[in-house]
Every structure is written in structure tokens, then in C-alpha cells.
Write a protein that holds these residues in place. Structure first.
Motif, PDB file in Angstrom:
ATOM      1  N   SER A  68       0.827  -1.202   0.000  1.00  0.00           N
ATOM      2  CA  SER A  68       0.000   0.000   0.000  1.00  0.00           C
ATOM      3  C   SER A  68       0.864   1.256   0.000  1.00  0.00           C
ATOM      4  CB  SER A  68      -0.916   0.033   1.223  1.00  0.00           C
ATOM      5  OG  SER A  68      -1.611   1.274   1.263  1.00  0.00           O
ATOM      6  N   THR A  69       0.483   2.202  -0.832  1.00  0.00           N
ATOM      7  CA  THR A  69       1.153   3.497  -0.852  1.00  0.00           C
ATOM      8  C   THR A  69       0.200   4.609  -0.398  1.00  0.00           C
ATOM      9  OG1 THR A  69       0.606   3.752  -3.205  1.00  0.00           O
ATOM     10  CG2 THR A  69       2.780   2.831  -2.663  1.00  0.00           C
ATOM     11  N   ARG A  70      -0.910   4.235   0.238  1.00  0.00           N
ATOM     12  CA  ARG A  70      -1.917   5.217   0.678  1.00  0.00           C
ATOM     13  C   ARG A  70      -1.594   5.858   2.022  1.00  0.00           C
ATOM     14  NH1 ARG A  70      -7.472   2.099  -0.670  1.00  0.00           N
ATOM     15  NH2 ARG A  70      -6.706   0.866   1.089  1.00  0.00           N
ATOM     16  N   CYS A  71      -0.661   5.258   2.782  1.00  0.00           N
ATOM     17  CA  CYS A  71      -0.252   5.831   4.053  1.00  0.00           C
ATOM     18  C   CYS A  71       1.108   5.255   4.433  1.00  0.00           C
ATOM     19  CB  CYS A  71      -1.283   5.541   5.153  1.00  0.00           C
ATOM     20  SG  CYS A  71      -1.457   3.792   5.554  1.00  0.00           S
ATOM     21  N   ALA A  72       1.727   5.839   5.455  1.00  0.00           N
ATOM     22  CA  ALA A  72       3.043   5.398   5.910  1.00  0.00           C
ATOM     23  C   ALA A  72       2.907   4.462   7.108  1.00  0.00           C
ATOM     24  CB  ALA A  72       3.892   6.598   6.297  1.00  0.00           C
ATOM     25  N   LEU A  73       3.692   3.395   7.094  1.00  0.00           N
ATOM     26  CA  LEU A  73       3.706   2.453   8.217  1.00  0.00           C
ATOM     27  C   LEU A  73       4.838   2.731   9.205  1.00  0.00           C
ATOM     28  CD1 LEU A  73       2.927  -0.839   6.293  1.00  0.00           C
ATOM     29  CD2 LEU A  73       1.398   0.470   7.788  1.00  0.00           C
ATOM     30  N   LEU A  74       5.744   3.648   8.845  1.00  0.00           N
ATOM     31  CA  LEU A  74       6.877   3.983   9.709  1.00  0.00           C
ATOM     32  C   LEU A  74       7.174   5.465   9.578  1.00  0.00           C
ATOM     33  CD1 LEU A  74       9.308   2.801  11.459  1.00  0.00           C
ATOM     34  CD2 LEU A  74      10.608   2.957   9.321  1.00  0.00           C
ATOM     35  N   GLY A  75       7.364   6.108  10.731  1.00  0.00           N
ATOM     36  CA  GLY A  75       7.752   7.511  10.762  1.00  0.00           C
ATOM     37  C   GLY A  75       8.887   7.727  11.741  1.00  0.00           C
ATOM     38  N   ASP A  76       9.208   8.987  11.990  1.00  0.00           N
ATOM     39  CA  ASP A  76      10.375   9.310  12.802  1.00  0.00           C
ATOM     40  C   ASP A  76      10.294   8.808  14.241  1.00  0.00           C
ATOM     41  OD1 ASP A  76       8.386  11.183  13.481  1.00  0.00           O
ATOM     42  OD2 ASP A  76       9.794  12.858  13.631  1.00  0.00           O
ATOM     43  N   MET A  77       9.143   8.888  14.871  1.00  0.00           N
ATOM     44  CA  MET A  77       9.055   8.499  16.284  1.00  0.00           C
ATOM     45  C   MET A  77       9.283   6.996  16.469  1.00  0.00           C
ATOM     46  SD  MET A  77       5.992  11.139  17.338  1.00  0.00           S
ATOM     47  CE  MET A  77       5.443  10.161  18.682  1.00  0.00           C
ATOM     48  N   ILE A  78       8.654   6.189  15.640  1.00  0.00           N
ATOM     49  CA  ILE A  78       8.828   4.732  15.736  1.00  0.00           C
ATOM     50  C   ILE A  78      10.247   4.353  15.335  1.00  0.00           C
ATOM     51  CG2 ILE A  78       8.050   2.508  14.843  1.00  0.00           C
ATOM     52  CD1 ILE A  78       5.244   3.722  14.574  1.00  0.00           C
ATOM     53  N   ALA A  79      10.795   5.010  14.315  1.00  0.00           N
ATOM     54  CA  ALA A  79      12.167   4.721  13.885  1.00  0.00           C
ATOM     55  C   ALA A  79      13.175   5.079  14.979  1.00  0.00           C
ATOM     56  CB  ALA A  79      12.492   5.454  12.595  1.00  0.00           C
ATOM     57  N   LYS A  80      12.939   6.170  15.701  1.00  0.00           N
ATOM     58  CA  LYS A  80      13.822   6.540  16.815  1.00  0.00           C
ATOM     59  C   LYS A  80      13.785   5.463  17.904  1.00  0.00           C
ATOM     60  CE  LYS A  80      13.705  11.540  16.182  1.00  0.00           C
ATOM     61  NZ  LYS A  80      13.200  12.821  16.716  1.00  0.00           N
ATOM     62  N   LEU A 112       9.103   1.193  -0.144  1.00  0.00           N
ATOM     63  CA  LEU A 112       8.683   1.460  -1.514  1.00  0.00           C
ATOM     64  C   LEU A 112       8.707   2.947  -1.847  1.00  0.00           C
ATOM     65  CD1 LEU A 112       5.637  -0.961  -1.902  1.00  0.00           C
ATOM     66  CD2 LEU A 112       8.008  -1.302  -2.643  1.00  0.00           C
ATOM     67  N   GLY A 113       8.377   3.766  -0.874  1.00  0.00           N
ATOM     68  CA  GLY A 113       8.305   5.199  -1.118  1.00  0.00           C
ATOM     69  C   GLY A 113       7.854   5.933   0.120  1.00  0.00           C
ATOM     70  N   THR A 114       7.355   7.137  -0.089  1.00  0.00           N
ATOM     71  CA  THR A 114       6.940   7.989   1.027  1.00  0.00           C
ATOM     72  C   THR A 114       5.489   8.409   0.870  1.00  0.00           C
ATOM     73  OG1 THR A 114       7.627  10.028  -0.072  1.00  0.00           O
ATOM     74  CG2 THR A 114       9.276   8.900   1.272  1.00  0.00           C
ATOM     75  N   ASN A 115       4.867   8.711   1.998  1.00  0.00           N
ATOM     76  CA  ASN A 115       3.531   9.281   2.020  1.00  0.00           C
ATOM     77  C   ASN A 115       3.392  10.023   3.351  1.00  0.00           C
ATOM     78  OD1 ASN A 115       0.676   9.734   2.325  1.00  0.00           O
ATOM     79  ND2 ASN A 115       0.341   8.160   0.772  1.00  0.00           N
ATOM     80  N   PRO A 116       2.968  11.284   3.345  1.00  0.00           N
ATOM     81  CA  PRO A 116       2.854  12.021   4.597  1.00  0.00           C
ATOM     82  C   PRO A 116       1.709  11.556   5.499  1.00  0.00           C
ATOM     83  CG  PRO A 116       2.108  13.371   2.770  1.00  0.00           C
ATOM     84  CD  PRO A 116       2.679  12.114   2.176  1.00  0.00           C
ATOM     85  N   ARG A 117       0.760  10.796   4.963  1.00  0.00           N
ATOM     86  CA  ARG A 117      -0.390  10.344   5.758  1.00  0.00           C
ATOM     87  C   ARG A 117       0.027   9.219   6.701  1.00  0.00           C
ATOM     88  NH1 ARG A 117      -4.289   9.532   1.976  1.00  0.00           N
ATOM     89  NH2 ARG A 117      -5.130  11.573   2.460  1.00  0.00           N
ATOM     90  N   ARG A 118      -0.329   9.336   7.967  1.00  0.00           N
ATOM     91  CA  ARG A 118      -0.039   8.264   8.924  1.00  0.00           C
ATOM     92  C   ARG A 118      -1.058   7.144   8.773  1.00  0.00           C
ATOM     93  NH1 ARG A 118      -1.736  11.452  14.399  1.00  0.00           N
ATOM     94  NH2 ARG A 118      -3.957  11.480  13.979  1.00  0.00           N
ATOM     95  N   SER A 119      -0.657   5.974   9.224  1.00  0.00           N
ATOM     96  CA  SER A 119      -1.569   4.833   9.176  1.00  0.00           C
ATOM     97  C   SER A 119      -2.518   4.892  10.360  1.00  0.00           C
ATOM     98  CB  SER A 119      -0.780   3.521   9.220  1.00  0.00           C
ATOM     99  OG  SER A 119      -0.303   3.288  10.526  1.00  0.00           O
ATOM    100  N   THR A 120      -3.447   3.968  10.356  1.00  0.00           N
ATOM    101  CA  THR A 120      -4.346   3.856  11.505  1.00  0.00           C
ATOM    102  C   THR A 120      -3.676   2.982  12.554  1.00  0.00           C
ATOM    103  OG1 THR A 120      -5.413   1.892  10.613  1.00  0.00           O
ATOM    104  CG2 THR A 120      -6.383   4.019  10.029  1.00  0.00           C
ATOM    105  N   ARG A 121      -4.268   2.963  13.741  1.00  0.00           N
ATOM    106  CA  ARG A 121      -3.838   2.057  14.807  1.00  0.00           C
ATOM    107  C   ARG A 121      -5.087   1.438  15.413  1.00  0.00           C
ATOM    108  NH1 ARG A 121       0.712   5.324  17.492  1.00  0.00           N
ATOM    109  NH2 ARG A 121       2.342   5.084  15.946  1.00  0.00           N
ATOM    110  N   ARG A 122      -5.414   0.261  14.884  1.00  0.00           N
ATOM    111  CA  ARG A 122      -6.584  -0.481  15.363  1.00  0.00           C
ATOM    112  C   ARG A 122      -6.167  -1.780  16.040  1.00  0.00           C
ATOM    113  NH1 ARG A 122      -7.710   0.998  10.027  1.00  0.00           N
ATOM    114  NH2 ARG A 122      -7.217  -1.124   9.395  1.00  0.00           N
TER     115      ARG A 122
END
Length: 163
Positions: A68-80, A112-122
């Protein structure tokens, strides 16, 4: 020092699984390797956050995000968190975000790429199962090695000490 993916491919021949060349580098480390920990999730990074908050001991998190390229599964906080917990790298069959920060973190990140939208957390997703993407399968404890030439996955039973 990590053995190059080219050398690993040559050494392991048919036992070297190489995904399609669809991944880009995002972390400061361009070369990384370690035993795989697997997560399968779709547009929900709950399990990614959960796993990377635990000790990595030099392992590589392999995330099958369904491409999926509709949202990001990893961002700076989780990567830190991943860096602080000793993970060697992260491979995401999906997108990441906060790339200006990711590029300065001492961890390997392929996605695969980047997307500024965060994923959900369910709270969805499955851990420690075989995942299939980009033409290969990755199982828990397989050896994953990555560098600027690509990614190589070798079954633990065929792997010798790498770098």
C-alpha cells in the motif's frame, strides 16, 4: 562490516532470495543485516510500533504492508525507538514518512516510497509469520542483508556468519 549483497548472492546462488528492485533507502545506514522478525499488516502500524519498542539485538524488521502506498507504516518516532532498541534495519513493503529525520538515524530503512499520511492504529496485524512480497518469501529468523545494490534473504539453515 557487512558482506555485500552481490557477494552473498554469488556465494549462496539459488538459496539467495532477491526481491524485485522496488525499494529505496531512507535511513542513514546504507548497509545492514540481521535475523528477520516479520509483521504482516495493512495500513495499520500497531504491530510495527509494538515490535520496534522491544530489544532488537541487531535484527531486521520485515514488514509486509501489502504494498500500500496510501499511508506510511513507519515515521520518525517509531524509527527513533528502533534505533534506541538496537534494531539493525527495517524493510517496509509499503511507505514511510518523516524522511528528513529518517535519513539522519543510525538504522537501515528500505521502503517502496513515502507518504505524509499516517496509518491507523486499530491493533491489527500478525507477527512472526512467513510474508510474501516483491516475488519472495521471508520467514522469521531468515537472514536479511541489504545495501545500495538491493536486498538478499537467505534461509537460516543455509546461512553462514555474515560480516
Amino acid at each position: 562490516m557487512t558482506v555485500s549483497t552481490c557477494d552473498l548472492s554469488d556465494k549462496h546462488g539459488e538459496h539467495a532470495r532477491i526481491p524485485a528492485p522496488v525499494f529505496h533507502n531512507f535511513g542513514a545506514r546504507r548497509a545492514f543485516h540481521g535475523r528477520a522478525v516479520t509483521v504482516k499488516c495493512f495500513e495499520d502500524n500497531s504491530r510495527v510500533k509494538e515490535v520496534l519498542a522491544t530489544p532488537g539485538n541487531g535484527r531486521v524488521l520485515v514488514v509486509d504492508g501489502g504494498g500500500s502506498t496510501r499511508c506510511a507504516l513507519l515515521g520518525d518516532m517509531i524509527a527513533k525507538d528502533a534505533v534506541a532498541n538496537g534494531w539493525s534495519g527495517i524493510v517496509v513493503f509499503g511507505c514511510v514518512r518523516d524522511t528528513a529525520v529518517l535519513e539522519g538515524l543510525d538504522i537501515g530503512i528500505k521502503a517502496l516510497g513515502t507518504n505524509p499520511r499516517r496509518s491507523t492504529r486499530r491493533g491489527e496485524g500478525t507477527l512472526h509469520i512467513p510474508v510474501d512480497f516483491a516475488g519472495i518469501q521471508v520467514k522469521e529468523d531468515d537472514i536479511v542483508a541489504a545495501d545500495c545494490d538491493g536486498i538478499v534473504v537467505i534461509a537460516a539453515k543455509h546461512a553462514t556468519e555474515i560480516g
